[in-house]
Enzyme design. Structure first.
Site, short mmCIF file in Angstrom:
data_model
loop_
_atom_site.label_atom_id
_atom_site.label_comp_id
_atom_site.label_asym_id
_atom_site.label_seq_id
_atom_site.Cartn_x
_atom_site.Cartn_y
_atom_site.Cartn_z
N HIS A 51 0.60 -1.22 0.00
CA HIS A 51 -0.04 -0.12 0.11
C HIS A 51 0.82 1.27 -0.15
O HIS A 51 2.08 1.22 0.61
CB HIS A 51 -0.77 -0.05 1.19
N ASP A 107 3.21 -3.74 8.06
CA ASP A 107 1.91 -3.33 7.78
C ASP A 107 0.81 -4.07 8.11
O ASP A 107 0.49 -5.10 7.25
CB ASP A 107 1.74 -2.94 6.35
N GLN A 160 -4.39 -4.89 7.32
CA GLN A 160 -5.49 -5.73 6.56
C GLN A 160 -5.42 -7.10 7.15
O GLN A 160 -6.10 -7.89 7.16
CB GLN A 160 -5.14 -6.01 5.22
N LYS A 202 -10.57 0.11 10.25
CA LYS A 202 -10.79 -1.27 9.45
C LYS A 202 -11.28 -2.26 10.52
O LYS A 202 -11.40 -3.40 9.82
CB LYS A 202 -9.54 -1.41 8.71
N CYS A 262 -4.75 2.52 -3.74
CA CYS A 262 -3.49 3.04 -3.00
C CYS A 262 -2.37 2.05 -3.41
O CYS A 262 -1.54 1.63 -2.45
CB CYS A 262 -3.66 3.37 -1.70
C1 LIG Z 1 -2.75 -2.72 3.52
C2 LIG Z 1 -2.84 -1.48 3.91
N1 LIG Z 1 -1.76 -0.63 4.44
C3 LIG Z 1 -2.01 0.45 5.00
C4 LIG Z 1 -3.26 1.02 4.96
C5 LIG Z 1 -3.52 2.34 5.36
O1 LIG Z 1 -4.43 2.64 6.67
P1 LIG Z 1 -4.78 4.19 7.01
O2 LIG Z 1 -5.20 4.71 5.62
O3 LIG Z 1 -5.75 3.62 8.27
O4 LIG Z 1 -3.51 4.59 7.37
C6 LIG Z 1 -4.38 0.41 4.31
C7 LIG Z 1 -5.64 0.89 4.19
O5 LIG Z 1 -5.94 1.68 3.13
C8 LIG Z 1 -4.05 -1.00 3.95
O6 LIG Z 1 -5.09 -1.71 3.28
#
Ligand SMILES: Cc1ncc(COP(=O)(O)O)c(C=O)c1O
Ligand SMILES: Cc1ncc(COP(=O)(O)O)c(C=O)c1O
Lengths: 128, 410, 410, 128
Positions: B126, B203, B206, B229, B368
């Site tokens: 992401h 990260d 998910q 999430k 993203c």
């Molecule tokens: C795999 C992953 N990493 C990071 C993020 C970023 O999360 P956040 O927007 O809550 O910082 C997301 C969600 O959009 C994600 O799916």
């Protein structure tokens, strides 16, 4: 929301008018919407009075972005660049005949953005 | 439905799932990967906090201040236990996963990395696990190596081994892809990274919402995730890190609460976890995140995972029946409840728009993850994702909608 | 009660003010400077958002995503109008005032300041407007000059003029002190700063909630404030900055939403305001902040200010009647609704504790302003602060409580 | 909450026992609670069996921090350092005879922290 895909829009999407490129052209510009990958290029040939004598668009993207480009090409036939300057968001929405949310609005406006920035430079384009 | 887990009963907890998108068109919410809906238990907790116990934390001794502080700190303990942190002081409240990763990049990264050092990222990250490292790399001069994604949507672990031989300082990898659904073998990757003297920064945006996570068992060094999430409110997320690592890091943001003493020209840093929590935190939201964790614990993370496995394999079977449709990523057994797909001749925006007409909420775009889309030579996909409140019936409505899409664009 | 403004009616909007601290002891909340209570209008907005329109913003085209995006962006417009920003793109959502100031220090500071450059701070700053600059100064080598506080609790503007002659690059100053209540003459200070080629960065955490603020009229360069101190939720605050300044600044945090395009090793930055909003923002809380601004606008900021002036002068008169009590800071006319005081022979902790026994919530400590307390040779003060829901009767209960404190320690 | 200010606590606060400094001392240590400015210093003299033969505290702060220091001094008379190691949070709370929230607990524990860290070094002090 299916009325967003009125016959006329689908028709322009499936059978785009003025699709292609002009080489040479007096004005050529392209831009994209990185969010969804919509891409539009517009080529124009103008006469000594700055009237559009030939135009073409190319690119890819969703039905809204491609249909609005095709409709816009149809509409600017013979128009002067001065007249093109006057085109507004509402003109595009009128052509499409639909209402759009903020994300789809960007799709619909991409061709107008490319046209105006191509003709007048980026300061002419104020995102509404 | 597996065991006592009944998504049709669980759905009743979620006010949003009762709403009509337009007259007589109920919502079919398939966009949890972007953000989950919230159960009334969490909304009641938020409302109760703000109606009764709202005060600033840590410094006050009046009743409300003590209640707010206790709520905020108890949520930290709850969240720490949720991922099996060995010490709740390792739980740092951030805004979201993104800020958590930026914290590591800036505080740990700037202190421990030098010009010429290498770090490993992957092609399925992401943007939140790419851009902070790119910014750091540009600022201090790091070399970035990339683990590619193979044709099955899995990380190429052979390349990973080779990249480890270049002596990287850190491996930054997602636990689960938000596009392919791929569940990466973090535990093995951590062993390999450590064998080569690299840290592993995960990260978990998910994974934490969808499956049991044990950071000690995974043996990772940092782990980031977001409340929104996982049934919690927006505005709060977590960085977990090993105590010794966090303890040795300099502060990230400066301000109230992260200090012990302040003079006009210098200050003494506070202890963990406050060192990394500058200013008034998202108090209500942190407490709400605690309530979300309690809610998930009540259902059981293993049961949630099994339910999602069940739904996603049903979904993949049904999606694969749709002519001209391609689902990206691995088999259902190797993924979480995420399915990104494309449909010949129809842009994902148009898919999403037409589905929305029937109340089916899917996302369209690059999610993203532009580099991953580039790898598949796509600019966008449509994505349907599943959570504890989704049912076979939701999948059926998605499939019906896709047939309609084909009709419109036929 | 001035005009149509009736705090006794307004109080009814605030659920927390109806609570009992213990049996038959109602809450007298005098700690708004730390955080304000929330009206049901804001709580209903939060609940409504999470129950009906919750989705991730900006990227989705399904109904909920469009509703959430519209709510989030409309709140930005509402907040922009609240401080008379010329363009809502100048409104950056942050977690709080503290993060807003860190953003300026890191993004503007690291780009525009060099070793040996000078910046001006003041002796009355909150730690949030000291520590970020101290961290920056230590990192890149800045000289910090300090405007002292005079015996009336006002900034010594004579020294300010002298410090400006040393050609500082920036003046970082609070609009209103959270201890002394002092309202600083920001408009004049801005003219002086600009005459000397310095920017002025204003901590508005204590002004925006309590009085009309017009950033164009004040002619400042950056202005920061927090929702939680102005009837809004925790987890969200604002950085306002001049468009040209923000536009020229590099991003602060990296991740989703702040990019236009991302490749594996580099990225293109997005436009304002998104450039500074990495990751999923505090969507519900931003929308809740918009509701808080609407609530305040409904009452009128000028009326709120006049009400607080009325209460604080009454409070100072009554406090000054208490033998052995010292209130710090200027006369009521020159301050907002904050009174920090000490009582001979009784530690502020003990004051706060005994008052709490009667439901009166005041704060005790250094209020994140240690240097200011050092200047007064104090380690702590007790602080009673007032907002739109406070009444003379609240002040009377405070005074009663203080007499009891004196009795206990007599 | 006024029962927090029981007679005995106020008495120790107003008439502290063993207030002062010992010079020379075998063990001297001081620390503060920056949040509220409570400060405690403790000086001890011990005999050859490591038993406290003399002790004193000095400092400033709220009634809880100062009273608990005074009570603690009274209690450790003649105790060995080994015995001091066994003092717990509950011992202090028992002496004070009250319940305390998290912030005030720090006030109450400051003297025990100073005593233990002084006698055994910082690793002995685990904040509970
Ligand atoms: C795999 C992953 N990493 C990071 C993020 C970023 O999360 P956040 O927007 O809550 O910082 C997301 C969600 O959009 C994600 O799916
Ligand atoms: C003057 C002043 N500046 C800054 C802050 C910090 O605000 P926040 O904690 O919301 O970042 C406060 C509040 O504590 C304050 O009173």
């Amino acid at each position: 929301m299916e009325d967003m895909y009125r016959e006329v829009i689908l028709d322009h999407y499936k059978n785009p008018r003025f699709k292609g490129e002009l080489d040479p052209a007096d004005i050529s510009y392209q831009d994209d919407n990185p969010l969804c990958g919509d891409m539009i290029r517009i080529d124009l040939r103008v006469d000594e009075n700055n009237r559009v004598v030939e135009c073409a668009f190319s690119g890819q993207g969703c039905a809204i972005s491609q249909a609005s480009a095709s409709m816009l090409m149809e509409d600017i036939q013979g128009k002067s660049l001065e007249e093109i300057k006057e085109y507004s968001r509402d003109d595009i929405l009128d052509m499409l005949g639909i209402e759009l949310g903020p994300v789809r609005l960007k799709c619909a406006m991409l061709s107008l953005k490319v046209l105006k920035v191509g003709a007048y430079g980026v300061q002419e384009w104020i995102e509404e | 439905m597996k065991g006592g887990f009944d998504a049709n009963v669980i759905r009743q907890d979620f006010p949003a799932l009762k709403r009509m998108v337009k007259e007589d068109v109920p919502l079919v919410y398939l966009d949890t990967t972007a953000t989950s809906q919230k159960p009334k238990q969490v909304l009641d907790c938020l409302n109760d906090y703000y109606s009764n116990n709202n005060a600033n934390v840590h410094r006050g001794i009046h009743t409300l201040a003590e209640e707010a502080t206790a709520g905020y700190e108890n949520a930290r303990i709850t969240i720490g236990e949720f991922i099996n942190a060995s010490n709740e002081k390792e739980i740092i409240y951030t805004r979201n996963t993104t800020e958590a990763i930026n914290l590591v990049a800036n505080s740990w990264g700037r202190t421990n990395l030098n010009s010429g050092d290498r770090i490993i990222l992957t092609e399925m990250e992401h943007h939140s696990n790419l851009v902070p490292w790119q910014m750091l790399a540009a600022s201090i001069g790091l070399e970035i190596d990339i683990i590619p994604v193979d044709d099955n949507g899995l990380l190429d672990l052979h390349v990973y081994e080779q990249l480890l031989d270049k002596n990287p300082k850190a491996v930054c990898v997602t636990h689960m892809s938000n596009v392919l659904g791929t569940l990466n073998p973090i535990k093995n990757m951590a062993i390999n990274a450590h064998d080569h003297g690299a840290l592993i920064i995960v990260d978990g945006a998910q994974s934490a919402p969808h499956m049991p996570v044990d950071v000690q068992d995974l043996d990772v060094d940092f782990f980031a995730f977001s409340a929104h999430k996982m049934c919690g409110p927006t505005g709060v997320g977590i960085l977990w890190g090993r105590y010794e690592l966090l303890d040795a890091m300099p502060p990230f943001l400066g301000g109230g609460d992260m200090i012990k003493r302040v003079h006009l020209r210098d200050f003494d840093t506070n202890d963990l976890p406050y060192k990394f929590e500058a200013g008034t935190p998202a108090i209500g939201e942190a407490i709400g995140m605690g309530a979300a964790v309690n809610y998930l614990n009540g259902l059981g993370m293993q049961s949630i995972w099994e339910h999602e496995q069940d739904i996603v394999s049903y979904a993949m079977d049904r999606l694969n029946e749709v002519p001209g449709l391609t689902v990206y990523g691995p088999e259902a057994e190797m993924r979480g409840g995420v399915t990104a797909f494309s449909l010949d001749g129809v842009h994902p925006h148009d898919i999403s728009q037409i589905l929305d007409g029937d109340g089916v909420a899917v996302r369209a775009g690059h999610h993203c993850a532009m580099p991953l889309h580039e790898r598949y030579k796509l600019v966008a996909t449509a994505r349907a994702s599943f959570y504890l409140y989704n049912t076979y019936s939701d999948v059926d409505k998605l499939i019906e909608g896709l047939h309609k899409v084909k009709q419109v664009f036929g």
